[in-house]
Design a protein around this motif. Structure first.
Motif, PDB file in Angstrom:
ATOM      1  N   VAL A 245     -21.539  17.387  59.810  1.00  0.00           N
ATOM      2  CA  VAL A 245     -22.006  16.256  59.275  1.00  0.00           C
ATOM      3  C   VAL A 245     -21.308  14.567  58.831  1.00  0.00           C
ATOM      4  O   VAL A 245     -22.262  13.723  59.240  1.00  0.00           O
ATOM      5  CB  VAL A 245     -22.928  16.928  57.727  1.00  0.00           C
ATOM      6  N   ARG A 246     -20.508  14.812  59.027  1.00  0.00           N
ATOM      7  CA  ARG A 246     -19.623  13.675  58.972  1.00  0.00           C
ATOM      8  C   ARG A 246     -20.320  12.719  59.854  1.00  0.00           C
ATOM      9  O   ARG A 246     -19.930  11.254  59.403  1.00  0.00           O
ATOM     10  CB  ARG A 246     -18.663  13.169  58.310  1.00  0.00           C
ATOM     11  N   VAL A 247     -19.465  13.022  61.153  1.00  0.00           N
ATOM     12  CA  VAL A 247     -19.651  12.003  61.886  1.00  0.00           C
ATOM     13  C   VAL A 247     -21.688  11.801  62.380  1.00  0.00           C
ATOM     14  O   VAL A 247     -21.276  10.528  62.531  1.00  0.00           O
ATOM     15  CB  VAL A 247     -19.517  12.927  63.501  1.00  0.00           C
ATOM     16  N   ALA A 248     -22.177  12.376  61.518  1.00  0.00           N
ATOM     17  CA  ALA A 248     -24.096  12.264  62.540  1.00  0.00           C
ATOM     18  C   ALA A 248     -24.043  11.548  61.252  1.00  0.00           C
ATOM     19  O   ALA A 248     -25.064  10.932  61.424  1.00  0.00           O
ATOM     20  CB  ALA A 248     -24.446  13.333  62.435  1.00  0.00           C
ATOM     21  N   ARG A 249     -23.826  11.637  59.921  1.00  0.00           N
ATOM     22  CA  ARG A 249     -24.194  10.107  58.795  1.00  0.00           C
ATOM     23  C   ARG A 249     -23.467   9.170  59.126  1.00  0.00           C
ATOM     24  O   ARG A 249     -24.074   8.192  59.241  1.00  0.00           O
ATOM     25  CB  ARG A 249     -23.539  11.005  57.738  1.00  0.00           C
ATOM     26  N   LYS A 250     -22.208   9.098  59.339  1.00  0.00           N
ATOM     27  CA  LYS A 250     -21.671   7.633  60.218  1.00  0.00           C
ATOM     28  C   LYS A 250     -22.212   7.027  61.057  1.00  0.00           C
ATOM     29  O   LYS A 250     -22.494   5.826  61.370  1.00  0.00           O
ATOM     30  CB  LYS A 250     -20.248   8.000  60.334  1.00  0.00           C
ATOM     31  N   ARG A 351     -27.426  19.258  55.657  1.00  0.00           N
ATOM     32  CA  ARG A 351     -27.704  17.922  55.217  1.00  0.00           C
ATOM     33  C   ARG A 351     -26.584  16.636  54.691  1.00  0.00           C
ATOM     34  O   ARG A 351     -25.106  17.615  53.886  1.00  0.00           O
ATOM     35  CB  ARG A 351     -28.141  18.005  53.682  1.00  0.00           C
ATOM     36  N   ASP A 352     -26.189  16.062  54.476  1.00  0.00           N
ATOM     37  CA  ASP A 352     -25.194  15.620  54.320  1.00  0.00           C
ATOM     38  C   ASP A 352     -25.220  15.246  52.416  1.00  0.00           C
ATOM     39  O   ASP A 352     -26.295  15.685  52.220  1.00  0.00           O
ATOM     40  CB  ASP A 352     -25.030  14.099  54.518  1.00  0.00           C
ATOM     41  N   ARG A 358     -28.833  16.422  58.586  1.00  0.00           N
ATOM     42  CA  ARG A 358     -27.484  16.255  60.046  1.00  0.00           C
ATOM     43  C   ARG A 358     -26.917  16.886  60.900  1.00  0.00           C
ATOM     44  O   ARG A 358     -26.612  16.745  62.094  1.00  0.00           O
ATOM     45  CB  ARG A 358     -26.241  15.563  59.361  1.00  0.00           C
ATOM     46  N   LEU A 359     -26.950  17.964  60.651  1.00  0.00           N
ATOM     47  CA  LEU A 359     -26.963  19.083  61.619  1.00  0.00           C
ATOM     48  C   LEU A 359     -27.827  20.216  61.764  1.00  0.00           C
ATOM     49  O   LEU A 359     -27.921  20.840  60.565  1.00  0.00           O
ATOM     50  CB  LEU A 359     -25.354  19.689  60.991  1.00  0.00           C
ATOM     51  N   VAL A 360     -28.397  20.423  62.355  1.00  0.00           N
ATOM     52  CA  VAL A 360     -29.144  21.743  62.830  1.00  0.00           C
ATOM     53  C   VAL A 360     -28.624  22.507  63.763  1.00  0.00           C
ATOM     54  O   VAL A 360     -27.946  22.107  65.003  1.00  0.00           O
ATOM     55  CB  VAL A 360     -30.753  21.773  63.505  1.00  0.00           C
ATOM     56  N   GLN A 361     -28.485  24.110  63.137  1.00  0.00           N
ATOM     57  CA  GLN A 361     -27.901  25.116  64.057  1.00  0.00           C
ATOM     58  C   GLN A 361     -28.653  26.358  64.015  1.00  0.00           C
ATOM     59  O   GLN A 361     -29.121  26.894  63.149  1.00  0.00           O
ATOM     60  CB  GLN A 361     -26.258  25.501  62.922  1.00  0.00           C
ATOM     61  N   PRO A 362     -28.481  26.976  65.659  1.00  0.00           N
ATOM     62  CA  PRO A 362     -29.786  28.266  65.784  1.00  0.00           C
ATOM     63  C   PRO A 362     -29.104  29.507  65.151  1.00  0.00           C
ATOM     64  O   PRO A 362     -27.830  29.316  65.613  1.00  0.00           O
ATOM     65  CB  PRO A 362     -30.067  27.651  66.918  1.00  0.00           C
TER      66      PRO A 362
END
Length: 443
Positions: A245-250, A351-352, A358-362
């Motif tokens: 989530v941190r990486v995706a937000r950054k 979510r952030d 920010r992350l979708v986990q199936p």
């Protein structure tokens, strides 16, 4: 939501804090707790030795040699006790844990090999082993502190505090031994094993993010790239959600996990899809994907149902022929599915802090979970009225609790069970008896 569903949700416990998978990985190992205990007892021994030295120095400064002489006599008696504890502790450890491992092996052969995982994750087992080893290490350290000088004026240390600490550790070891035997005997009882599996399974939905206002999942943007798996082949154990989530937000992207937790992944296989932007640097995603040799409870929604099905299938095998155990497993299958009957599935949206996905986990959907819980057991239920009756009662209960859009897989399972019993039962009375719902099977 009904009162019954609220009770089921509360039985799963409080929502766990969002921690990294490190804690779960350490729980799946057996070396960390004993190692930490031995390091800790060494630090405690250093402090106790310093305290003993300070006591002797103070008495010598006060010229209280009579008290020092009494301490030396106490130390002579304590040395014999410490020596006996040190020589017996390792033998005690070997005998106790050898017998325990045999018992666990028997339990795994009767229930499922994955029951060994419960033994490894048991806190009381690790605490007992850690305290046993710490006590043994402490006795060795204390024996090095006994002074060979008998003159109170020349003695440098008397292990008074260390000896008392050793006796306290022996008492703690005996207490933990009693608790450990009780926990091991519980592990050999199928009711407690099934209850532990259900308890661990409930932690997974409790740790999943709660949907915001029941809204539909927002669009993730255009898929721009894939991130391949560059590690060894194995089962996808878990992902470091907070780091992803941190990486995706950054980098202002959305990451989508492609395989599900529990899938077997190969080197070069795509594991993450990037939406809405460039691929984050590889170093930013390092250690975010954890691969192992077996599935874990940590983020795997279907692993508990898999184990419950395994236990029921083994119980229904001709070699064991124990339908009552299968009924107990079905009880927990129905309980778990009931707790998920109104929960959004298919994907977990992480979510952030700003609320952006920010992350979708199936995750498995409702149909897949129902099939996992009932299909294989249903195939073995033919010829066992106890199982067919319990399964019908469970399906009826779920039909009452599930919303209308989720009743189709339950009705399908019910109809397939009815067809199988109709084909197998020799008479109409046998069919009627086998298709009569009963929460206890046959009472």
């Amino acid at each position: 939501m009904s009162d019954w569903m609220v009770a089921q949700s509360s039985s799963a416990g409080r929502r766990p804090r969002a921690l990294s998978p490190l804690r779960e990985h350490l729980r799946d190992t057996f070396w960390f707790a004993p190692t930490a205990a031995m390091v800790g007892v060494f630090a405690v021994w250093v402090g106790a030795e310093a305290l003993d030295t300070a006591i002797v120095d103070a008495l010598q400064r006060d010229r209280d040699y009579e008290t020092l002489g009494e301490l030396l006599r106490f130390a002579a008696d304590a040395k014999a006790v410490v020596s006996a504890v040190g020589s017996a502790m390792m033998t005690f450890i070997g005998v106790v844990f050898s017998i325990s491992l045999v018992a666990v092996q028997m339990a795994s052969g009767q229930f499922t090999p994955r029951v060994v995982r419960l033994f490894v994750r048991s806190r009381i087992t690790k605490a007992t082993f850690a305290v046993f080893l710490a006590t043994f290490v402490l006795t060795l350290l204390v024996l090095t502190s006994f002074d060979t000088v008998d003159d109170p004026r020349a003695v440098t240390t008397v292990p008074l505090v260390q000896s008392v600490l050793t006796l306290c550790m022996v008492g703690l070891s005996l207490l933990l031994f009693v608790l450990y035997v009780n926990a091991t005997l519980r592990l050999m009882r199928i009711s407690h094993v099934i209850a532990r599996i259900a308890s661990e399974s409930f932690r997974v939905p409790a740790s999943m993010p709660v949907p915001v206002g029941g809204q539909e999942a927002p669009a993730h943007g255009t898929e721009t790239a894939w991130v391949p798996h560059d590690g060894r082949a194995g089962v996808l154990r878990d992902v470091h959600i907070a780091r992803l989530v941190r990486v995706a937000r950054k980098h202002r992207v959305v990451l989508r996990l492609i395989p599900r937790i529990g899938d077997f992944v190969l080197p070069g296989m795509p594991v993450l899809a990037v939406h809405g932007g460039p691929v984050p640097p590889r170093r930013a995603l390092r250690y975010a994907i954890s691969v192992g040799v077996e599935r874990t409870y940590h983020q795997d929604l279907g692993f508990g149902l898999r184990q419950l099905s395994d236990i029921a299938l083994r119980a229904l095998s001709p070699a064991i022929n124990d339908p009552t155990t299968a009924v107990q497993a079905l009880d927990r299958v129905v309980q778990f599915l009931a707790a998920l009957s109104r929960r959004p599935l298919d994907a977990a949206l992480h979510r952030d802090r700003a609320g952006a996905v920010r992350l979708v986990q199936p995750v498995p959907d409702w149909t897949e979970l129902v099939d996992l819980g009932f299909t294989e057991v249903r195939g073995c239920a033919v010829g066992s009225p106890q199982i067919s009756r319990r399964m019908l009662a469970g399906l009826d209960d779920l039909l009452l609790l599930a919303p209308p859009e989720r009743r189709e897989p339950l009705l399908r399972q019910r109809e397939l069970l009815r067809q199988a019993v109709d084909l197998a039962a020799p008479t109409a009375s046998d069919r009627d008896f086998a298709l009569r719902p009963d929460r206890q099977g046959i009472g």
